[in-house]
Motif scaffolding. Structure first.
Motif, PDB file in Angstrom:
ATOM      1  N   CYS B  63     -15.975  14.027  63.493  1.00  0.00           N
ATOM      2  CA  CYS B  63     -15.854  14.640  64.814  1.00  0.00           C
ATOM      3  C   CYS B  63     -14.387  14.646  65.245  1.00  0.00           C
ATOM      4  N   HIS B  64     -14.069  15.515  66.196  1.00  0.00           N
ATOM      5  CA  HIS B  64     -12.716  15.511  66.751  1.00  0.00           C
ATOM      6  C   HIS B  64     -12.778  15.620  68.276  1.00  0.00           C
ATOM      7  N   ASP B  65     -11.721  15.129  68.901  1.00  0.00           N
ATOM      8  CA  ASP B  65     -11.655  15.263  70.363  1.00  0.00           C
ATOM      9  C   ASP B  65     -10.811  16.481  70.727  1.00  0.00           C
ATOM     10  N   ASP B  66     -10.562  16.684  72.007  1.00  0.00           N
ATOM     11  CA  ASP B  66      -9.860  17.888  72.438  1.00  0.00           C
ATOM     12  C   ASP B  66      -8.392  17.890  72.025  1.00  0.00           C
ATOM     13  N   THR B  67      -7.881  16.736  71.601  1.00  0.00           N
ATOM     14  CA  THR B  67      -6.496  16.701  71.131  1.00  0.00           C
ATOM     15  C   THR B  67      -6.410  16.862  69.621  1.00  0.00           C
ATOM     16  N   GLY B  68      -7.561  16.991  68.964  1.00  0.00           N
ATOM     17  CA  GLY B  68      -7.580  17.189  67.519  1.00  0.00           C
ATOM     18  C   GLY B  68      -7.697  15.910  66.713  1.00  0.00           C
ATOM     19  N   ARG B  69      -7.775  14.785  67.386  1.00  0.00           N
ATOM     20  CA  ARG B  69      -7.907  13.524  66.662  1.00  0.00           C
ATOM     21  C   ARG B  69      -9.334  13.374  66.137  1.00  0.00           C
ATOM     22  N   THR B  70      -9.445  12.785  64.962  1.00  0.00           N
ATOM     23  CA  THR B  70     -10.748  12.756  64.293  1.00  0.00           C
ATOM     24  C   THR B  70     -11.307  11.352  64.165  1.00  0.00           C
ATOM     25  N   GLU B  71     -12.603  11.289  64.001  1.00  0.00           N
ATOM     26  CA  GLU B  71     -13.283   9.993  63.833  1.00  0.00           C
ATOM     27  C   GLU B  71     -14.601  10.245  63.117  1.00  0.00           C
ATOM     28  N   LEU B  72     -15.012   9.273  62.320  1.00  0.00           N
ATOM     29  CA  LEU B  72     -16.310   9.338  61.674  1.00  0.00           C
ATOM     30  C   LEU B  72     -17.327   8.651  62.589  1.00  0.00           C
ATOM     31  N   VAL B  73     -18.422   9.335  62.871  1.00  0.00           N
ATOM     32  CA  VAL B  73     -19.367   8.877  63.889  1.00  0.00           C
ATOM     33  C   VAL B  73     -20.769   8.786  63.297  1.00  0.00           C
ATOM     34  N   ALA B  74     -21.448   7.683  63.564  1.00  0.00           N
ATOM     35  CA  ALA B  74     -22.843   7.540  63.124  1.00  0.00           C
ATOM     36  C   ALA B  74     -23.733   8.431  63.993  1.00  0.00           C
ATOM     37  N   THR B  75     -24.655   9.136  63.357  1.00  0.00           N
ATOM     38  CA  THR B  75     -25.419  10.154  64.101  1.00  0.00           C
ATOM     39  C   THR B  75     -26.927   9.930  64.055  1.00  0.00           C
ATOM     40  N   GLU B  76     -27.364   8.744  63.627  1.00  0.00           N
ATOM     41  CA  GLU B  76     -28.804   8.546  63.456  1.00  0.00           C
ATOM     42  C   GLU B  76     -29.575   8.459  64.768  1.00  0.00           C
ATOM     43  N   LEU B  77     -28.865   8.281  65.886  1.00  0.00           N
ATOM     44  CA  LEU B  77     -29.565   8.149  67.166  1.00  0.00           C
ATOM     45  C   LEU B  77     -29.668   9.476  67.923  1.00  0.00           C
ATOM     46  N   VAL B  78     -29.160  10.541  67.331  1.00  0.00           N
ATOM     47  CA  VAL B  78     -29.300  11.859  67.962  1.00  0.00           C
ATOM     48  C   VAL B  78     -29.978  12.787  66.955  1.00  0.00           C
ATOM     49  N   GLY B  79     -30.398  13.922  67.434  1.00  0.00           N
ATOM     50  CA  GLY B  79     -31.086  14.870  66.553  1.00  0.00           C
ATOM     51  C   GLY B  79     -30.135  15.511  65.561  1.00  0.00           C
ATOM     52  N   GLU B  80     -30.646  16.518  64.892  1.00  0.00           N
ATOM     53  CA  GLU B  80     -29.828  17.205  63.897  1.00  0.00           C
ATOM     54  C   GLU B  80     -28.619  17.850  64.556  1.00  0.00           C
TER      55      GLU B  80
END
Lengths: 376, 114
Positions: B63-80
């Motif tokens: 994922c990235h924020d509005d400044t373009g910085r990126t991060e790896l995010v766990a997504t198992e608690l949200v839908g597809e």
């Protein structure tokens, strides 16, 4: 640079318009006490000077919603004891936890004495440290309300799925509703309404607050963290008073679903169960107010894996965090505020985290009783 | 904020390793990161940040924020999720999917008109 989702909620003209609406809705001569439950709101209110936009008759009371502020000293001592007695332990925790004073010092001081206690940004980082250090036992010292508990739960699900055996969680997660109930039952407190927590409500939704208007006759508005969010929430509360309504409303609907995140709640229900009781600093023991690992995750429970001293430690006599947490005292009314107790040398936990009421007052220059008001 | 990380994040599986030269920090005008001597802690502040999905894996999304910085995010608690979706992230875990930018703009107009 324009920050989307941020600048839109910091517009000074809109803030003045909302402040004017709040002032118009306030009945002359009527005093209003509104508690912001969440430490994030406390921080935002003082950082942005929201307080100064309100009429003198509206008082904001700072609630117990800072997880660091409610950790009793004994739980800090327990973790330090584990870290210092076992050479193979790497204790991990969030940043603010490092400075919370226990009776034998803080995690930072224990680090200086030789314990291995590290700051992480996510329990997933602690799990990664466990993967990278198979010869060590990695413990995540978990704190936080329902915003953070799903992260811990998800981390444990992954640890179990990956069969990582050198990872465990020292669980200090607490839940917001019992704390609000304890405050409502406190005889020395008079509140008129609540600003409900924002991101906690993303997980639990708005329904759990419905008992507050139904049984206690006090409105609740779940709010976002930008200054316009807070001001608009206060305007909604004042509108409820003006309309003779008393209900739960969701100002933060752009983020908070009314029913919360059922997927996250499901994972939490699998990983955690309620403790019969848990000690909150300043509030004492509150029944069913904290989480422990369920039997299904007992292998990952630090408190079952290690001997935990479980010592109860009284707070320093000079510290009045308890009264501050209940909103009975303003931070500057504490005997040691800003003198013996500062963010550099905190005596009480409310001075540790910048979201703690005392630190928020201190850091944003709220030393004095007198308030400056913004002309609206 | 999802915080500064000293080491490159590793996806559990499924997506290529991101280049994380720049840490994700809060979209906050102080630029405050979660440190022991700075301006706050994600859990005390009940802090979460809106990020946009760039790439999706089995259990994580880049994922990235509005400044373009990126991060790896766990997504198992949200839908597809799909690239372009927006998520609310706390402690590197996505807690909720969010409305689009245009919905937020409409909300801003709503505040103005009330």
């Amino acid at each position: 640079m324009i920050m989307r989702f941020v600048d839109e909620y910091r517009d000074p003209d809109l803030a003045r318009a909302l402040a004017a609406r709040i002032a118009a809705l306030a009945e002359p001569g009527q005093q209003y006490k509104i508690m912001e439950v969440c430490g994030g709101h406390t921080h935002a209110i003082y950082r942005f000077g929201v307080h100064d936009f309100l009429p003198e008759t509206i008082e904001l009371v700072h609630g117990p919603g800072c997880p660091v502020c409610v950790i009793p000293m004994g739980r800090v001592d327990d973790a330090i004891a584990i870290a210092e007695r076992h050479d193979d332990v790497i204790m991990t925790c969030f940043g603010d936890m490092m400075r919370v004073p226990g009776s034998t010092g803080s995690f930072l001081e224990a680090n200086a004495r030789g314990a291995d206690i590290r700051m992480v940004y996510s329990p997933l980082d602690a799990l990664r440290i466990a993967r990278d250090n198979p010869d060590k036992q990695v413990i995540f010292y978990a704190i936080g309300f329902e915003t953070t508990a799903p992260s811990t739960a998800l981390t444990l699900v992954r640890a179990k799925r990956e069969q990582i055996t050198n990872f465990s969680v020292f669980c200090n997660h607490v839940t917001i509703i019992p704390a609000i109930k304890a405050i409502l039952d406190s005889p020395d407190l008079r509140l008129d309404a609540f600003i409900g927590p924002g991101h906690v409500s993303t997980v639990i939704g708005c329904r759990p607050y419905e008992f507050i208007p139904a049984l206690h006759g006090k409105p609740v508005v779940c709010a976002g963290f930008e200054p316009l969010d807070v001001l608009e929430s206060i305007a909604w509360i004042m509108q409820q008073f003006a309309d003779g309504r008393c209900e739960v409303e969701n100002q933060y609907a752009r983020v908070v679903p009314w029913d919360g995140n059922t997927q996250a709640l499901g994972v939490m229900a699998d990983v955690f169960e309620l403790r019969p009781h848990f000690e909150w600093r300043g509030l004492g023991f509150i029944s069913h107010s904290a989480l422990k690992l369920s039997d299904r995750y007992a292998d990952f429970d630090t408190e079952l894996r290690y001997e935990v001293p479980g010592v109860r430690v009284a707070d320093p006599k000079s510290c009045q965090c308890g009264e501050v947490l209940k909103g009975v005292l303003k931070p500057w009314e504490c005997k040691v505020f800003g003198t013996a107790c500062t963010p550099e040398t905190p005596i009480g936990t409310c001075m540790v985290s910048s979201e703690g009421a005392c630190a928020a007052y201190y850091n944003y220059g709220r030393y004095a009783k007198k308030r400056m008001h913004v002309e609206v | 904020m999802t915080g500064h990380d000293d080491t490159a994040a590793q996806p559990d599986r499924g997506i290529p390793l991101p280049v994380l030269g720049t840490p994700v920090r809060t979209v906050d005008d102080t630029g405050a990161a979660c440190t022991i001597d700075d301006d706050g802690c994600i859990t005390c502040g009940d802090v979460a940040v809106a990020l946009t999905v760039t790439d999706v894996g089995e259990y994580d999304a880049l994922c990235h924020d509005d400044t373009g910085r990126t991060e790896l995010v766990a997504t198992e608690l949200v839908g597809e999720l799909a690239p372009g979706d927006r998520v609310l992230v706390h402690a590197k875990v996505a807690l909720e999917t969010l409305p689009s930018h245009s919905d937020i703009a409409a909300r801003q107009i709503d505040i103005r008109e009330r």
